[in-house]
Design an enzyme around this catalytic site. Structure first.
Site, PDB file in Angstrom:
ATOM      1  N   SER A 145      17.262  -7.521  25.315  1.00 13.19           N
ATOM      2  CA  SER A 145      18.062  -6.255  24.731  1.00 13.19           C
ATOM      3  C   SER A 145      18.778  -5.688  26.163  1.00 13.19           C
ATOM      4  O   SER A 145      17.899  -5.108  26.797  1.00 13.19           O
ATOM      5  CB  SER A 145      17.146  -5.467  24.064  1.00 13.19           C
ATOM      6  OG  SER A 145      16.686  -6.097  22.782  1.00 13.19           O
ATOM      7  N   GLU A 198      18.428  -0.693  28.696  1.00 12.60           N
ATOM      8  CA  GLU A 198      17.062  -0.886  28.900  1.00 12.60           C
ATOM      9  C   GLU A 198      16.841  -1.375  30.238  1.00 12.60           C
ATOM     10  O   GLU A 198      15.830  -1.314  30.759  1.00 12.60           O
ATOM     11  CB  GLU A 198      16.542  -1.714  28.012  1.00 12.60           C
ATOM     12  CG  GLU A 198      15.178  -2.141  27.906  1.00 12.60           C
ATOM     13  CD  GLU A 198      14.783  -3.141  26.766  1.00 12.60           C
ATOM     14  OE1 GLU A 198      14.858  -3.012  25.721  1.00 12.60           O
ATOM     15  OE2 GLU A 198      14.268  -4.185  27.292  1.00 12.60           O
ATOM     16  N   ARG A 240       9.889   1.969  24.965  1.00 12.88           N
ATOM     17  CA  ARG A 240      10.318   1.401  26.161  1.00 12.88           C
ATOM     18  C   ARG A 240      10.500   2.269  27.365  1.00 12.88           C
ATOM     19  O   ARG A 240      11.334   2.583  28.134  1.00 12.88           O
ATOM     20  CB  ARG A 240      11.845   0.884  25.908  1.00 12.88           C
ATOM     21  CG  ARG A 240      12.047  -0.141  24.854  1.00 12.88           C
ATOM     22  CD  ARG A 240      11.512  -1.666  25.157  1.00 12.88           C
ATOM     23  NE  ARG A 240      12.024  -2.375  24.284  1.00 12.88           N
ATOM     24  CZ  ARG A 240      10.998  -2.816  23.348  1.00 12.88           C
ATOM     25  NH1 ARG A 240      10.062  -2.148  22.908  1.00 12.88           N
ATOM     26  NH2 ARG A 240      11.647  -3.890  22.774  1.00 12.88           N
TER      27      ARG A 240
HETATM   28  P1  FAD Z   1      11.151  -7.641  36.221  1.00  9.41           P
HETATM   29  O1  FAD Z   1      12.324  -7.738  35.746  1.00  9.41           O
HETATM   30  O2  FAD Z   1      10.942  -8.311  37.576  1.00  9.41           O
HETATM   31  O3  FAD Z   1      11.022  -5.966  36.710  1.00  9.41           O
HETATM   32  C1  FAD Z   1      11.573  -4.845  35.989  1.00  9.41           C
HETATM   33  C2  FAD Z   1      11.393  -3.559  36.511  1.00  9.41           C
HETATM   34  O4  FAD Z   1       9.980  -3.185  36.696  1.00  9.41           O
HETATM   35  C3  FAD Z   1      12.100  -3.578  38.173  1.00  9.41           C
HETATM   36  O5  FAD Z   1      12.685  -1.963  37.986  1.00  9.41           O
HETATM   37  C4  FAD Z   1      11.119  -3.546  38.699  1.00  9.41           C
HETATM   38  O6  FAD Z   1      11.334  -3.004  40.021  1.00  9.41           O
HETATM   39  C5  FAD Z   1      10.167  -3.205  38.186  1.00  9.41           C
HETATM   40  N1  FAD Z   1       8.306  -3.954  38.439  1.00  9.41           N
HETATM   41  C6  FAD Z   1       8.455  -5.179  38.437  1.00  9.41           C
HETATM   42  N2  FAD Z   1       7.022  -5.468  38.584  1.00  9.41           N
HETATM   43  C7  FAD Z   1       6.390  -4.141  38.885  1.00  9.41           C
HETATM   44  C8  FAD Z   1       5.169  -3.923  39.614  1.00  9.41           C
HETATM   45  N3  FAD Z   1       4.220  -4.714  39.452  1.00  9.41           N
HETATM   46  N4  FAD Z   1       4.864  -2.493  39.757  1.00  9.41           N
HETATM   47  C9  FAD Z   1       5.953  -1.593  39.411  1.00  9.41           C
HETATM   48  N5  FAD Z   1       7.027  -1.948  39.022  1.00  9.41           N
HETATM   49  C10 FAD Z   1       7.716  -3.121  38.723  1.00  9.41           C
HETATM   50  N6  FAD Z   1      10.910  -6.769  26.549  1.00  9.41           N
HETATM   51  C11 FAD Z   1      10.396  -5.982  25.566  1.00  9.41           C
HETATM   52  O7  FAD Z   1       9.662  -5.152  25.527  1.00  9.41           O
HETATM   53  N7  FAD Z   1      10.275  -6.631  24.327  1.00  9.41           N
HETATM   54  C12 FAD Z   1      10.993  -7.805  23.900  1.00  9.41           C
HETATM   55  O8  FAD Z   1      10.893  -8.592  23.086  1.00  9.41           O
HETATM   56  C13 FAD Z   1      11.592  -8.528  25.171  1.00  9.41           C
HETATM   57  N8  FAD Z   1      12.193  -9.807  24.876  1.00  9.41           N
HETATM   58  C14 FAD Z   1      12.871 -10.246  25.967  1.00  9.41           C
HETATM   59  C15 FAD Z   1      13.548 -11.363  25.821  1.00  9.41           C
HETATM   60  C16 FAD Z   1      14.079 -11.847  26.786  1.00  9.41           C
HETATM   61  C17 FAD Z   1      14.836 -13.371  26.496  1.00  9.41           C
HETATM   62  C18 FAD Z   1      14.265 -11.588  27.983  1.00  9.41           C
HETATM   63  C19 FAD Z   1      15.187 -12.176  28.872  1.00  9.41           C
HETATM   64  C20 FAD Z   1      13.660 -10.262  28.284  1.00  9.41           C
HETATM   65  C21 FAD Z   1      13.059  -9.605  27.211  1.00  9.41           C
HETATM   66  N9  FAD Z   1      12.247  -8.439  27.524  1.00  9.41           N
HETATM   67  C22 FAD Z   1      11.760  -7.653  26.413  1.00  9.41           C
HETATM   68  C23 FAD Z   1      12.420  -7.589  28.740  1.00  9.41           C
HETATM   69  C24 FAD Z   1      11.467  -8.037  29.814  1.00  9.41           C
HETATM   70  O9  FAD Z   1      10.662  -9.382  29.172  1.00  9.41           O
HETATM   71  C25 FAD Z   1      10.406  -7.109  29.892  1.00  9.41           C
HETATM   72  O10 FAD Z   1      10.904  -5.973  30.295  1.00  9.41           O
HETATM   73  C26 FAD Z   1       9.380  -7.578  30.838  1.00  9.41           C
HETATM   74  O11 FAD Z   1       8.060  -6.675  30.849  1.00  9.41           O
HETATM   75  C27 FAD Z   1       9.850  -7.603  32.249  1.00  9.41           C
HETATM   76  O12 FAD Z   1       8.792  -8.346  33.287  1.00  9.41           O
HETATM   77  P2  FAD Z   1       9.465  -8.758  34.619  1.00  9.41           P
HETATM   78  O13 FAD Z   1       8.067  -9.128  35.339  1.00  9.41           O
HETATM   79  O14 FAD Z   1      10.492  -9.843  34.489  1.00  9.41           O
HETATM   80  O15 FAD Z   1      10.258  -7.616  35.500  1.00  9.41           O
HETATM   81  N1  EPU Z   2      21.518  -6.719  14.065  1.00 10.43           N
HETATM   82  C1  EPU Z   2      22.945  -6.830  13.627  1.00 10.43           C
HETATM   83  N2  EPU Z   2      23.649  -7.645  14.454  1.00 10.43           N
HETATM   84  C2  EPU Z   2      23.010  -8.125  15.657  1.00 10.43           C
HETATM   85  C3  EPU Z   2      22.032  -7.999  16.102  1.00 10.43           C
HETATM   86  C4  EPU Z   2      21.153  -7.141  15.312  1.00 10.43           C
HETATM   87  O1  EPU Z   2      23.412  -6.507  12.563  1.00 10.43           O
HETATM   88  O2  EPU Z   2      23.833  -8.802  16.591  1.00 10.43           O
HETATM   89  C5  EPU Z   2      20.564  -5.962  13.074  1.00 10.43           C
HETATM   90  C6  EPU Z   2      19.714  -7.027  12.432  1.00 10.43           C
HETATM   91  O3  EPU Z   2      20.230  -7.487  11.286  1.00 10.43           O
HETATM   92  C7  EPU Z   2      18.631  -6.101  12.158  1.00 10.43           C
HETATM   93  C8  EPU Z   2      18.596  -4.882  13.183  1.00 10.43           C
HETATM   94  O4  EPU Z   2      19.836  -4.957  13.754  1.00 10.43           O
HETATM   95  O5  EPU Z   2      18.800  -5.411  10.787  1.00 10.43           O
HETATM   96  C9  EPU Z   2      17.671  -5.393  14.162  1.00 10.43           C
HETATM   97  O6  EPU Z   2      17.649  -6.437  14.875  1.00 10.43           O
HETATM   98  P1  EPU Z   2      16.365  -7.107  15.499  1.00 10.43           P
HETATM   99  O7  EPU Z   2      15.458  -7.276  14.402  1.00 10.43           O
HETATM  100  O8  EPU Z   2      17.006  -8.513  16.004  1.00 10.43           O
HETATM  101  O9  EPU Z   2      15.676  -6.356  16.431  1.00 10.43           O
HETATM  102  P2  EPU Z   2      16.567  -5.653  17.586  1.00 10.43           P
HETATM  103  O10 EPU Z   2      16.289  -4.075  17.196  1.00 10.43           O
HETATM  104  O11 EPU Z   2      17.858  -5.898  18.208  1.00 10.43           O
HETATM  105  C10 EPU Z   2      14.258  -5.073  18.762  1.00 10.43           C
HETATM  106  C11 EPU Z   2      13.817  -5.138  20.620  1.00 10.43           C
HETATM  107  C12 EPU Z   2      13.414  -6.582  20.899  1.00 10.43           C
HETATM  108  C13 EPU Z   2      12.136  -6.978  20.085  1.00 10.43           C
HETATM  109  C14 EPU Z   2      12.825  -6.925  18.644  1.00 10.43           C
HETATM  110  C15 EPU Z   2      11.718  -7.409  17.537  1.00 10.43           C
HETATM  111  C16 EPU Z   2      14.958  -3.016  21.387  1.00 10.43           C
HETATM  112  C17 EPU Z   2      16.106  -2.479  22.264  1.00 10.43           C
HETATM  113  N3  EPU Z   2      14.739  -4.488  21.193  1.00 10.43           N
HETATM  114  O12 EPU Z   2      15.638  -5.632  18.811  1.00 10.43           O
HETATM  115  O13 EPU Z   2      13.150  -6.371  22.256  1.00 10.43           O
HETATM  116  O14 EPU Z   2      12.137  -8.202  20.444  1.00 10.43           O
HETATM  117  O15 EPU Z   2      13.008  -5.649  18.193  1.00 10.43           O
HETATM  118  O16 EPU Z   2      10.611  -6.596  17.413  1.00 10.43           O
HETATM  119  O17 EPU Z   2      14.033  -2.424  21.236  1.00 10.43           O
HETATM  120  C18 EPU Z   2      13.862  -6.353  24.467  1.00 10.43           C
HETATM  121  O18 EPU Z   2      13.536  -5.326  24.826  1.00 10.43           O
HETATM  122  O19 EPU Z   2      14.346  -6.885  25.587  1.00 10.43           O
HETATM  123  C19 EPU Z   2      13.709  -7.165  23.104  1.00 10.43           C
HETATM  124  C20 EPU Z   2      14.138  -8.298  23.047  1.00 10.43           C
END
Ligand code: FAD
Ligand code: EPU
Length: 344
Positions: free
Chosen positions: A236, A333, A160
Site C-alpha cells: 500500500s 505509508e 501504521r
Molecule cells: P524497510 O523498507 O527496509 O524500511 C522501512 C523503514 O524502516 C525505513 O524508514 C527504514 O529506515 C526503517 N528501518 C528499517 N529497519 C529498521 C531498524 N532495524 N531499526 C529502525 N528503523 C528501521 N505492511 C503492512 O503493515 N501490512 C501489509 O499487509 C503489507 N503488505 C505488503 C505487501 C507488499 C507486496 C510489500 C512490498 C510491502 C507490504 N507492506 C505491508 C509494507 C512492508 O512489508 C512493511 O512495512 C515491512 O515492515 C517493511 O520491512 P522492511 O524490512 O522491508 O523495511
Molecule cells: N478497493 C477498491 N479498489 C481497489 C482496491 C481496493 O474498491 O483498487 C476496495 C476493496 O473492494 C475493499 C477495500 O477497498 O472494499 C479494501 O481493500 P483491501 O481489502 O484490498 O485492503 P486495503 O485497505 O487496500 C489494507 C492494508 C494492507 C493489508 C490489507 C489486508 C493499509 C494501507 N493497507 O489494504 O496492508 O494487507 O488491508 O488487511 O492499511 C500495506 O500496508 O502495505 C498493506 C498491503
C-alpha cells in the site's frame, strides 16, 4: 563494507540508485563500531527495502540489518516469550511460530520485511497488528551508542504508526531485537476478516488451526497483491484515511456504496484509500514506467525503469486529485529516502 553500491536489489520498488557505502550488519557490536568510526556520515537503517522509496542516490552509509537469531526466553502452559533478532525475515518467523503451534501472528503471514522493521509501522493485515504480540523493543541510540529498551506502551503504537516513525526518530534508534509474547493453550484463531472465512469455507475447514489461517492469508495475498520480484512495489503506498463521521455521512450521500470500517473512536471512520483512488479513475493508469496497479489501486508500481521521483510525481497527482474530489488528504505509508549532499 561495499563502496558506491547499487541499491536496486535492496528495495522492492527496484529503484536504481546508489549508496556511497553499504555495510552488512551481523551484530550489535558492528553497529556500535560504525557509529564510532563514522559519526558524521548520514546513516540509513535498511531491512528488506519493502517500504521505502529512494528519491536520490544516498550520500552516506546504508546499514543493512542481517542480525539473526531466535531465542525462547520463557515458556508456560499458556504462552511463550521469545526474543527475535531484527535481521530475521518476518514471514520465516511467522512460519516458525505456526509450525511450533504458537499463536498470534498467523494473520500476518507473507508480509515482506525484517522482524526489526515490524514495530516501525506496527505492521498489520487481515484483522491483526503486530503490537498485539510485542512485549518490548530493544534498540541502540545511534546518536549516543547507548542501548534503549522501549516497553510496548513507550512504542506509541497506532494504525501504521509508532514512535520510531516520527521524523525526529527515524534512523535514530536501530531496532536490533524484538521481544514477543505468543500464545499456546486456549488460543482462539481470528477469522473475523471476511476474506479469510471465505477461503476456509471454500476449503470446507470448520475448525481452522494456525496453519489453515496462515495458508488462507497467503492465498488471499497472492491473489491480490503484486509480487515485487515480478513488478516493483512497496505494498500500500498510502494509509487508509480516518474521517469525521459527519463528513463521511456527506460522502455517503454522493457515493452510497463507499466502503468503511468503524474505529475505536465512534466519531471517526476509516475509508479504504484503494476505493477512493479506484473510484477516481486511477486504477491501471501508467505514466512511463510508473503506474497504478491494475488490480489494486492502493499499490503504485515500477514497471522497470521508473525513478523514485517518477513514482513520487504520480503519488502527488493522486493526492491532489483525491483532495479535490473528496476533500481528503492522503498520507503516504511508504518512507521517502532523500539524502543528498544538498539536503544533509
Ligand atoms: P524497510 O523498507 O527496509 O524500511 C522501512 C523503514 O524502516 C525505513 O524508514 C527504514 O529506515 C526503517 N528501518 C528499517 N529497519 C529498521 C531498524 N532495524 N531499526 C529502525 N528503523 C528501521 N505492511 C503492512 O503493515 N501490512 C501489509 O499487509 C503489507 N503488505 C505488503 C505487501 C507488499 C507486496 C510489500 C512490498 C510491502 C507490504 N507492506 C505491508 C509494507 C512492508 O512489508 C512493511 O512495512 C515491512 O515492515 C517493511 O520491512 P522492511 O524490512 O522491508 O523495511
Ligand atoms: N478497493 C477498491 N479498489 C481497489 C482496491 C481496493 O474498491 O483498487 C476496495 C476493496 O473492494 C475493499 C477495500 O477497498 O472494499 C479494501 O481493500 P483491501 O481489502 O484490498 O485492503 P486495503 O485497505 O487496500 C489494507 C492494508 C494492507 C493489508 C490489507 C489486508 C493499509 C494501507 N493497507 O489494504 O496492508 O494487507 O488491508 O488487511 O492499511 C500495506 O500496508 O502495505 C498493506 C498491503
Amino acid at each position: 563494507m561495499l563502496k558506491n553500491v547499487s541499491l536496486k536489489k535492496y528495495n522492492t520498488f527496484g529503484i536504481d540508485v546508489k549508496a556511497d557505502w553499504l555495510a552488512e550488519i551481523d551484530s550489535v557490536e558492528q553497529v556500535l563500531t560504525i557509529i564510532d568510526d563514522l559519526h558524521d556520515m548520514p546513516k540509513l537503517i535498511l531491512g528488506e527495502g519493502s517500504n521505502v522509496l529512494f528519491l536520490n542516490d544516498f550520500k552516506g552509509i546504508v546499514l543493512h540489518n542481517k542480525i539473526k537469531g531466535i531465542k525462547i526466553i520463557e515458556e508456560t502452559e499458556n504462552d511463550i516469550i521469545v526474543d527475535v533478532n531484527g535481521g530475521e525475515n518476518w514471514h520465516e518467523f511467522v512460519m516458525w511460530a505456526v509450525n511450533n503451534n504458537y499463536g498470534g501472528i498467523e494473520n500476518l503471514a507473507l508480509i515482506p520485511g525484517k522482524v526489526g522493521t515490524a514495530p516501525m509501522q506496527n505492521i498489520g493485515a487481515y484483522g491483526a497488528e503486530v503490537k498485539d504480540v510485542i512485549d518490548r523493543v530493544y534498540t541502540i541510540d545511534m546518536t549516543t551508542c547507548a542501548p534503549k529498551t522501549f516497553s510496548k506502551d513507550a512504542c506509541g503504537f497506532g494504525y501504521r504508526h509508532s514512535v520510531f516513525k516520527l521524523p525526529e526518530n527515524k534512523n535514530k534508534y536501530f531496532i536490533h531485537k524484538v521481544r514477543f509474547k505468543l500464545y499456546k493453550k486456549g488460543y482462539q484463531v481470528n477469522t473475523t476478516y471476511g476474506a479469510i472465512q471465505n477461503v476456509l469455507n471454500r476449503k470446507n475447514i470448520m475448525n481452522p488451526c494456525l496453519k489453515d489461517v496462515a495458508e488462507a492469508v497467503i492465498d488471499i495475498r497472492q491473489s491480490k497483491l503484486p509480487d515485487p520480484k515480478i513488478t516493483g512495489n512497496a505494498g500500500s503506498f498510502f494509509k487508509n484515511p480516518f474521517v469525521q463521521l459527519e463528513k463521511f455521512k456527506n460522502l455517503q450521500k454522493t457515493y452510497p456504496d463507499i466502503p468503511f470500517y468503524k474505529t475505536e473512536n465512534k466519531n471517526l471512520v476509516k475509508i479504504p484509500a484503494g476505493w477512493l483512488i479506484d473510484r477516481a479513475g486511477w486504477k491501471g493508469k501508467r505514466f512511463g514506467d510508473a503506474g497504478v496497479h491494475p488490480k489494486q489501486a492502493l499499490v503504485l508500481v515500477n514497471y522497470g525503469r521508473a525513478t523514485g521521483k517518477d513514482i513520487k510525481n504520480l503519488a502527488d497527482k493522486i493526492i491532489a486529485d483525491i483532495q479535490e474530489k473528496y476533500n481528503i488528504l492522503l498520507q503516504p505509508e511508504v518512507n521517502f529516502i532523500d539524502i543528498t549532499n544538498e539536503n544533509h
